[in-house]
Design a protein around this motif. Structure first.
Motif, mmCIF file in Angstrom:
data_model
loop_
_atom_site.group_PDB
_atom_site.id
_atom_site.type_symbol
_atom_site.label_atom_id
_atom_site.label_comp_id
_atom_site.label_asym_id
_atom_site.label_seq_id
_atom_site.Cartn_x
_atom_site.Cartn_y
_atom_site.Cartn_z
ATOM 1 N N PRO A 1 0.826 -1.200 0.000
ATOM 2 C CA PRO A 1 0.000 0.000 0.000
ATOM 3 C C PRO A 1 0.861 1.251 0.000
ATOM 4 O O PRO A 1 2.066 1.188 0.213
ATOM 5 N N ARG B 1 0.293 3.700 2.105
ATOM 6 C CA ARG B 1 0.431 3.967 3.531
ATOM 7 C C ARG B 1 -0.464 3.024 4.313
ATOM 8 O O ARG B 1 -1.430 2.483 3.769
ATOM 9 N N ASP B 2 -0.105 2.805 5.565
ATOM 10 C CA ASP B 2 -0.925 1.957 6.413
ATOM 11 C C ASP B 2 -0.645 2.280 7.876
ATOM 12 O O ASP B 2 0.459 2.743 8.213
ATOM 13 N N CYS C 1 -0.804 0.279 11.446
ATOM 14 C CA CYS C 1 -0.897 -1.092 11.941
ATOM 15 C C CYS C 1 -0.706 -1.136 13.448
ATOM 16 O O CYS C 1 -0.080 -0.248 14.031
ATOM 17 N N LEU D 1 3.031 -6.680 8.178
ATOM 18 C CA LEU D 1 2.545 -6.026 6.959
ATOM 19 C C LEU D 1 3.441 -6.431 5.797
ATOM 20 O O LEU D 1 4.665 -6.402 5.916
ATOM 21 N N THR E 1 6.230 3.364 0.893
ATOM 22 C CA THR E 1 5.081 2.970 1.709
ATOM 23 C C THR E 1 5.278 3.558 3.099
ATOM 24 O O THR E 1 6.255 3.240 3.766
ATOM 25 N N LEU F 1 4.517 3.655 6.763
ATOM 26 C CA LEU F 1 3.986 2.747 7.785
ATOM 27 C C LEU F 1 4.009 3.416 9.146
ATOM 28 O O LEU F 1 5.048 3.944 9.565
#
Lengths: 112, 115
Positions: free
Chosen positions: B8, B10-11, B13, B19, B110, B112
């Motif tokens: 993704p 961005r995420d 968690c 991830l 990405t 995170l």
């Protein structure tokens, strides 16, 4: 460890030339000088590289001193979109991959 | 040149979870790399992932924490395992189409965040 020294930040007026210095006093004979930049929230972008001769492309010019211990990246007519962190990297040009080691770079701010 | 996409983008968690980040390149490349950029810091190479061989990890990074797959010449994944807040970073995929002799190309990264 990074083998280059750069000023942490620089300012430039839009339309003027931006001259970004880099010191690489311990550079070896088989090492090239690379310049990358990272615009905010993007991945690094290749700009230019050279060994001992001055180089120019559509983005910038690279001036390397005769003793190769320092270099200057020149953006001839800086625009607001040139605001970014600029990384000077030395790396051997041998057969086989030599990893890019990023230092702290110079944060260039181009203002109107 | 090479165009790289990552998923993704961005995420957010929770700690203790894992991830997997995907990297897709628009052309076949032998050499692919994963970098980490911690907040306000420069880029640090995690590992080199060449197709057909085991990934090579840099000092301070281990396979159990950052397993990498490289099933073909256009795709790779990086998994961040058993995450902690210290893993909050931008993870970038990069390729060297000319065998690393000239420029490297980087993906958009990405972002995170581990809570």
């Amino acid at each position: 460890d990074a083998k280059t020294t750069q000023p942490p930040s620089m300012d430039c007026a839009e339309g003027r030339a931006a001259n970004l210095p880099c010191n690489h006093s311990t550079i070896s004979g088989n090492e090239y000088v690379y310049w990358y930049r990272q615009i905010h929230s993007q991945g690094p972008q290749y700009i230019i590289h050279g060994l001992k001769n001055n180089e120019t492309n559509e983005m910038a010019s690279l001036i390397i001193t005769e003793d190769r211990k320092s270099s200057t990246l020149i953006l001839p007519h800086a625009t607001l979109r040139d605001t970014a962190v600029y990384y000077c990297i030395v790396r051997p040009m041998n057969t086989g991959f030599q990893k890019l080691v990023f230092g702290t770079g110079t944060r260039l701010l181009v203002s109107p | 040149s090479a165009v790289i996409s990552q998923k993704p983008s961005r995420d957010i968690c929770q700690r203790g979870t894992s991830l997997t980040i995907q990297c897709q390149v628009d052309s076949q490349v032998t050499m692919m790399f994963w970098y980490r950029q911690q907040p306000g810091q420069s880029l640090t190479l995690i590992a080199t992932a060449n197709q057909g061989s085991e990934a090579t990890y840099e000092s301070g990074f281990v396979i159990d924490k950052f397993p990498i797959s490289r099933p073909n010449l256009t795709f790779s994944t990086l998994t961040v395992s058993n995450m902690s807040p210290e893993d909050s970073s931008i993870y970038l995929c990069s390729v060297a189409p000319s065998g690393g002799l000239y420029e490297q190309y980087f993906g958009p990264g990405t972002r995170l965040t581990v809570t």
